[in-house]
Design a protein around this motif. Structure first.
Motif, mmCIF file in Angstrom:
data_model
loop_
_atom_site.group_PDB
_atom_site.id
_atom_site.type_symbol
_atom_site.label_atom_id
_atom_site.label_comp_id
_atom_site.label_asym_id
_atom_site.label_seq_id
_atom_site.Cartn_x
_atom_site.Cartn_y
_atom_site.Cartn_z
ATOM 1 N N SER A 8 0.815 -1.225 0.000
ATOM 2 C CA SER A 8 0.000 0.000 0.000
ATOM 3 C C SER A 8 0.847 1.274 0.000
ATOM 4 O O SER A 8 0.298 2.380 0.087
ATOM 5 C CB SER A 8 -0.937 -0.005 1.217
ATOM 6 N N CYS A 9 2.165 1.147 -0.152
ATOM 7 C CA CYS A 9 3.046 2.326 -0.075
ATOM 8 C C CYS A 9 2.888 3.228 -1.305
ATOM 9 O O CYS A 9 2.743 2.760 -2.422
ATOM 10 C CB CYS A 9 4.498 1.867 0.056
ATOM 11 N N GLU A 10 2.902 4.543 -1.054
ATOM 12 C CA GLU A 10 2.746 5.525 -2.158
ATOM 13 C C GLU A 10 3.816 6.610 -2.039
ATOM 14 O O GLU A 10 3.592 7.736 -2.485
ATOM 15 C CB GLU A 10 1.353 6.180 -2.067
ATOM 16 N N ARG A 11 4.962 6.293 -1.418
ATOM 17 C CA ARG A 11 5.913 7.354 -1.082
ATOM 18 C C ARG A 11 6.666 7.938 -2.275
ATOM 19 O O ARG A 11 7.220 9.013 -2.173
ATOM 20 C CB ARG A 11 6.928 6.830 -0.045
ATOM 21 N N CYS A 12 6.723 7.219 -3.392
ATOM 22 C CA CYS A 12 7.494 7.713 -4.544
ATOM 23 C C CYS A 12 6.543 7.997 -5.710
ATOM 24 O O CYS A 12 6.198 7.075 -6.470
ATOM 25 C CB CYS A 12 8.540 6.690 -4.978
ATOM 26 N N PRO A 13 6.120 9.245 -5.876
ATOM 27 C CA PRO A 13 5.119 9.553 -6.918
ATOM 28 C C PRO A 13 5.592 9.139 -8.318
ATOM 29 O O PRO A 13 4.788 8.620 -9.108
ATOM 30 C CB PRO A 13 4.973 11.079 -6.812
ATOM 31 N N ARG A 14 6.865 9.343 -8.637
ATOM 32 C CA ARG A 14 7.350 9.001 -9.979
ATOM 33 C C ARG A 14 7.188 7.500 -10.242
ATOM 34 O O ARG A 14 6.703 7.082 -11.298
ATOM 35 C CB ARG A 14 8.833 9.393 -10.100
ATOM 36 N N LEU A 15 7.563 6.682 -9.286
ATOM 37 C CA LEU A 15 7.497 5.230 -9.487
ATOM 38 C C LEU A 15 6.063 4.726 -9.469
ATOM 39 O O LEU A 15 5.699 3.835 -10.248
ATOM 40 C CB LEU A 15 8.329 4.506 -8.421
ATOM 41 N N ARG A 16 5.243 5.293 -8.591
ATOM 42 C CA ARG A 16 3.851 4.843 -8.550
ATOM 43 C C ARG A 16 3.152 5.169 -9.876
ATOM 44 O O ARG A 16 2.375 4.389 -10.393
ATOM 45 C CB ARG A 16 3.088 5.486 -7.368
ATOM 46 N N ALA A 72 15.797 -4.108 -3.063
ATOM 47 C CA ALA A 72 16.159 -2.788 -2.540
ATOM 48 C C ALA A 72 15.046 -1.785 -2.796
ATOM 49 O O ALA A 72 14.802 -0.886 -1.994
ATOM 50 C CB ALA A 72 17.461 -2.310 -3.189
ATOM 51 N N VAL A 73 14.347 -1.942 -3.931
ATOM 52 C CA VAL A 73 13.271 -1.033 -4.329
ATOM 53 C C VAL A 73 12.077 -1.888 -4.736
ATOM 54 O O VAL A 73 12.250 -2.880 -5.448
ATOM 55 C CB VAL A 73 13.727 -0.127 -5.497
ATOM 56 N N ARG A 74 10.861 -1.498 -4.324
ATOM 57 C CA ARG A 74 9.697 -2.380 -4.521
ATOM 58 C C ARG A 74 8.790 -1.977 -5.675
ATOM 59 O O ARG A 74 7.810 -2.661 -5.935
ATOM 60 C CB ARG A 74 8.872 -2.437 -3.231
ATOM 61 N N CYS A 75 9.093 -0.863 -6.314
ATOM 62 C CA CYS A 75 8.308 -0.437 -7.481
ATOM 63 C C CYS A 75 9.212 -0.453 -8.702
ATOM 64 O O CYS A 75 10.374 -0.044 -8.618
ATOM 65 C CB CYS A 75 7.761 0.974 -7.272
ATOM 66 N N ARG A 84 14.368 5.944 0.213
ATOM 67 C CA ARG A 84 12.991 5.925 0.734
ATOM 68 C C ARG A 84 12.502 4.496 0.948
ATOM 69 O O ARG A 84 11.758 4.205 1.865
ATOM 70 C CB ARG A 84 12.084 6.635 -0.268
ATOM 71 N N CYS A 85 12.922 3.597 0.077
ATOM 72 C CA CYS A 85 12.396 2.230 0.130
ATOM 73 C C CYS A 85 13.133 1.353 1.142
ATOM 74 O O CYS A 85 12.694 0.251 1.445
ATOM 75 C CB CYS A 85 12.461 1.601 -1.267
ATOM 76 N N ARG A 86 14.255 1.853 1.662
ATOM 77 C CA ARG A 86 15.071 1.004 2.537
ATOM 78 C C ARG A 86 14.323 0.586 3.802
ATOM 79 O O ARG A 86 14.570 -0.483 4.357
ATOM 80 C CB ARG A 86 16.365 1.728 2.883
HETATM 81 S S1 SF4 Z 1 9.700 2.375 -4.261
HETATM 82 FE FE1 SF4 Z 1 9.365 1.714 -2.136
HETATM 83 S S2 SF4 Z 1 9.134 3.632 -0.950
HETATM 84 FE FE2 SF4 Z 1 8.814 4.132 -3.125
HETATM 85 S S3 SF4 Z 1 6.578 3.963 -3.451
HETATM 86 FE FE3 SF4 Z 1 7.497 1.986 -4.020
HETATM 87 S S4 SF4 Z 1 7.349 0.753 -2.131
HETATM 88 FE FE4 SF4 Z 1 7.080 2.907 -1.548
#
Ligand code: SF4
Length: 231
Positions: A16-24, A121-124, A138-140
């Motif tokens: 449910s993470c939305e912390r990175c607008p570019r990746l989301r 390391a990164v989930r998106c 941010r994803c760490r």
């Molecule tokens: S890359 Fe990680 S911190 Fe960034 S939105 Fe995806 S899950 Fe969240």
């Protein structure tokens, strides 16, 4: 008694993470537009949690989901094509006794891991497979939380330098400074002050496996080191 976060709650927080607008935005667009070969499939399109044995002693840390691989299937190292990085990694884990089948094609393929867990390391999925330093930072916390929910981890295999550095940074944030600073290299082995062992491994991307930079015997060498450290 020490209390650990539940793995399920950590995975829910990742999804449910939305912390990175570019990746989301990128993952959502890829999921909407799709690749022609997968146009009839529903893409996952959300952050991808780790996968594997909750009692694992071996942790693998990858880079990030592939846009039409894990961003489509919702499982790490899954669905990036026949002979892709998922198959290459899983065949090595299968030879080493950590995976029940040598491929990783889709979430219903029956794959199970024993004593191993795969995170990233990164989930998106990042554009061009290249997350920014801020996105990695941010994803760490998700990797940190997943690690806390896997209290038996003794060996960490970092798939690529970004994963290697992310894991060391995570330890530093926990107050664990490693001296001398381990250097990333394929099959490099570092004994950490917390009793864990950190092993470097080239990332099993097609770029590495198709060019021979990373071969099956080289992967086997890494998991021989891991098995030795677990004994
Ligand atoms: S890359 Fe990680 S911190 Fe960034 S939105 Fe995806 S899950 Fe969240």
């Amino acid at each position: 008694m020490t209390r650990f976060p539940s793995l399920a709650s950590v995975q829910d927080a990742i999804v449910s993470c939305e912390r990175c607008p570019r990746l989301r935005a990128y993952c959502a667009r890829v999921a909407r537009e799709k690749r022609r070969a997968f146009r009839d499939e529903a893409y996952w399109g959300k952050p991808v949690p780790g996968f594997g044995d909750p009692r694992a002693r071996l942790l693998l840390v990858g880079l990030a989901p592939a846009a039409h691989g894990a961003n489509r299937t919702g499982r790490v190292f899954t669905g990036d094509g026949v002979g892709g990085s998922g198959d290459f990694l899983m065949s090595a884990l299968h030879r080493a006794g950590f995976a029940n089948i040598p491929t990783s094609r889709h979430p219903g393929d029956g794959l199970t891991l024993t004593d191993a867990y795969i995170a990233a390391a990164v989930r998106c999925a990042p554009p061009g497979n290249t997350p920014t330093p801020n996105e990695i930072a941010r994803c760490r916390s998700h990797l940190d939380a997943e690690l806390a929910a896997l209290p038996r981890i003794r060996v960490v295999v970092a798939l690529g330098k970004i994963a290697f550095d992310a894991f060391l940074r995570l330890l530093a944030e926990r107050g664990l400074t490693v001296r001398p600073h381990p250097r990333f290299g394929h099959a490099s082995v570092a004994a950490l002050p917390n009793g864990q062992t950190l092993i470097g491994c080239y990332h099993p991307s097609r770029q590495n496996t198709n060019t021979g930079k990373l071969t099956a015997p080289m992967m086997d060498e890494v998991f021989r080191h891991a098995a030795r450290a677990l004994r």
